[in-house]
Enzyme design. Structure first.
Site, PDB file in Angstrom:
ATOM      1  N   ASN A  24       1.212  -1.020   0.366  1.00  0.00           N
ATOM      2  CA  ASN A  24      -0.216  -0.034  -0.700  1.00  0.00           C
ATOM      3  C   ASN A  24       1.025   1.023   0.030  1.00  0.00           C
ATOM      4  OD1 ASN A  24      -1.296   2.401   1.039  1.00  0.00           O
ATOM      5  ND2 ASN A  24      -2.822   1.003   1.843  1.00  0.00           N
ATOM      6  N   HIS A  27       1.108   6.212   1.560  1.00  0.00           N
ATOM      7  CA  HIS A  27       1.815   7.425   2.295  1.00  0.00           C
ATOM      8  C   HIS A  27       3.035   7.643   1.318  1.00  0.00           C
ATOM      9  CE1 HIS A  27      -0.819   6.623   5.540  1.00  0.00           C
ATOM     10  NE2 HIS A  27      -0.756   5.087   5.590  1.00  0.00           N
ATOM     11  N   HIS A  60      -5.563   3.494  -1.421  1.00  0.00           N
ATOM     12  CA  HIS A  60      -6.745   3.759  -1.147  1.00  0.00           C
ATOM     13  C   HIS A  60      -7.203   5.358  -1.457  1.00  0.00           C
ATOM     14  CE1 HIS A  60      -9.741   4.167   2.442  1.00  0.00           C
ATOM     15  NE2 HIS A  60     -10.124   3.860   1.533  1.00  0.00           N
ATOM     16  N   ARG A  62      -9.405   7.679  -0.693  1.00  0.00           N
ATOM     17  CA  ARG A  62      -9.969   8.517  -0.163  1.00  0.00           C
ATOM     18  C   ARG A  62     -11.624   9.151  -0.499  1.00  0.00           C
ATOM     19  NH1 ARG A  62      -8.561   6.554   5.233  1.00  0.00           N
ATOM     20  NH2 ARG A  62     -10.334   7.811   5.630  1.00  0.00           N
ATOM     21  N   ARG A  66      -6.706  12.831   1.037  1.00  0.00           N
ATOM     22  CA  ARG A  66      -5.694  13.663   1.504  1.00  0.00           C
ATOM     23  C   ARG A  66      -4.377  13.098   1.122  1.00  0.00           C
ATOM     24  NH1 ARG A  66      -7.193  10.293   7.343  1.00  0.00           N
ATOM     25  NH2 ARG A  66      -9.234  11.354   7.103  1.00  0.00           N
ATOM     26  N   GLU A  87      -8.699   0.742  -2.614  1.00  0.00           N
ATOM     27  CA  GLU A  87      -9.549  -0.026  -2.448  1.00  0.00           C
ATOM     28  C   GLU A  87     -10.327   1.736  -2.055  1.00  0.00           C
ATOM     29  OE1 GLU A  87      -6.844   0.566   1.547  1.00  0.00           O
ATOM     30  OE2 GLU A  87      -6.406  -0.754   1.735  1.00  0.00           O
ATOM     31  N   THR A 118      -8.121   3.011   8.357  1.00  0.00           N
ATOM     32  CA  THR A 118      -9.395   2.947   8.421  1.00  0.00           C
ATOM     33  C   THR A 118      -9.852   2.036   9.523  1.00  0.00           C
ATOM     34  OG1 THR A 118      -8.801   2.614   5.963  1.00  0.00           O
ATOM     35  CG2 THR A 118     -10.291   1.067   6.971  1.00  0.00           C
ATOM     36  N   GLU A 168     -10.961  -9.060   3.595  1.00  0.00           N
ATOM     37  CA  GLU A 168      -9.807  -9.155   3.668  1.00  0.00           C
ATOM     38  C   GLU A 168      -9.464  -8.858   4.815  1.00  0.00           C
ATOM     39  OE1 GLU A 168      -7.367  -5.743   1.916  1.00  0.00           O
ATOM     40  OE2 GLU A 168      -6.188  -5.600   4.245  1.00  0.00           O
ATOM     41  N   HIS A 205      -3.827  -4.612   7.946  1.00  0.00           N
ATOM     42  CA  HIS A 205      -3.852  -2.839   9.115  1.00  0.00           C
ATOM     43  C   HIS A 205      -2.710  -3.476  10.091  1.00  0.00           C
ATOM     44  CE1 HIS A 205      -5.877   0.351   9.457  1.00  0.00           C
ATOM     45  NE2 HIS A 205      -5.668   0.348  10.552  1.00  0.00           N
TER      46      HIS A 205
END
Ligand code: PXP
Length: 261
Positions: A24, A27, A60, A62, A66, A87, A118, A168, A205
């Protein structure tokens, strides 16, 4: 595509013990957004991850944009050579984006504007009709759909009934209490039940090098999605190289300048 040829969603693994690692890269975009420029570029990060052996790339998108932006997903949907896992929340806006960009996989996640990340799995009882419709539309477009859920047997069954291809499992509880047996047992039971029902079983996660081994050891979990800790670790592991690179350019400029003078 992965050279092992067994890393894709929906393929039957030729190396059964291989567990897919989807990175992922949200970031990387968080860092870029901090300056509002172009760097670091998540598309370039995806390439590095794939070159290093990642089986897929996760982002993801969003509602509040962000970190990952629409243009990132657009480019990644063309440039990712392995598998792109998008996602997204269960909304008409996101469904339209997914149907246009056609990632190989969508993971439907709960989303609250105020949350830092999340928190918790989907409440599959809140909007079953919407979930069912979204899954069916994605399925019709050939997109494999996973539901991000807590490791709870009832929710595993409900996900199956909604027509999901995969689940998931949220590993947050385990990540917070890696030494207690409860969260790991819950993950393992939910994973086995998911596999028994014919669902693909993913997890993620809060996983990192210190706590991933026990989740990686659950055989029915086919895929892990890991982001924050991996991106954080890459900064630490990579920072020495970045210092050397910059130092070399500075040194070269100084010697060129001294020669010119
Ligand atoms: N899986 C899902 C569905 C997520 O929402 C996230 C966080 O974006 C992850 C996995 C990765 O979690 P982490 O960033 O803590 O590794």
């Amino acid at each position: 595509m992965s050279s092992e040829g067994n890393s894709g969603p929906g393929t039957s693994p030729r190396v059964p013990r291989h567990q897919r690692l989807y990175v992922n890269i949200d970031h990387v975009a968080t860092l870029r957004q901090a300056r509002g420029g172009f760097s670091p570029d998540p598309v370039e990060a995806a390439r590095w991850c794939e070159d290093a052996g990642a089986d897929g790339i996760t982002v993801h998108l969003r509602e509040d944009r962000r970190h990952i932006q629409d243009a990132d997903v657009e480019t990644l949907s063309r440039t990712v050579r392995s598998y792109l896992n998008l996602e997204m929340a269960c909304s008409d806006e996101m469904l339209a984006i997914a149907l246009r960009l056609r990632p190989q996989q969508v993971t439907i996640v709960p989303e609250r504007r105020a949350e830092v990340t999340t928190e918790g799995g989907l409440d599959v009882k809140r909007n079953p009709a919407g979930l069912r419709r979204t899954i069916a539309a994605l399925d019709a477009a050939g997109i494999r759909t996973a539901l991000f859920i807590d490791p709870d047997l009832d929710v595993v069954h409900a996900s199956h009934e909604l027509g999901a291809t995969a689940i998931e499992l949220h590993t947050g509880q385990y990540a917070h209490h890696p030494d207690g047996p409860g969260p790991l047992l819950a993950l393992s039971a939910a994973a086995e039940e998911g596999a028994r029902l014919g669902l693909g079983v993913h997890a993620g996660h809060g996983l990192n090098v210190a706590n991933v081994a026990r989740v990686a050891g659950i055989e029915s979990i086919e895929e892990l999605n890991i982001g924050h800790a991996l991106i954080g670790r890459s900064i630490l592991i990579g920072i020495a190289g970045a210092v050397h690179e910059l130092r070399a350019v500075m040194n070269a400029a100084r010697s060129a300048g001294l020669r010119a003078g």
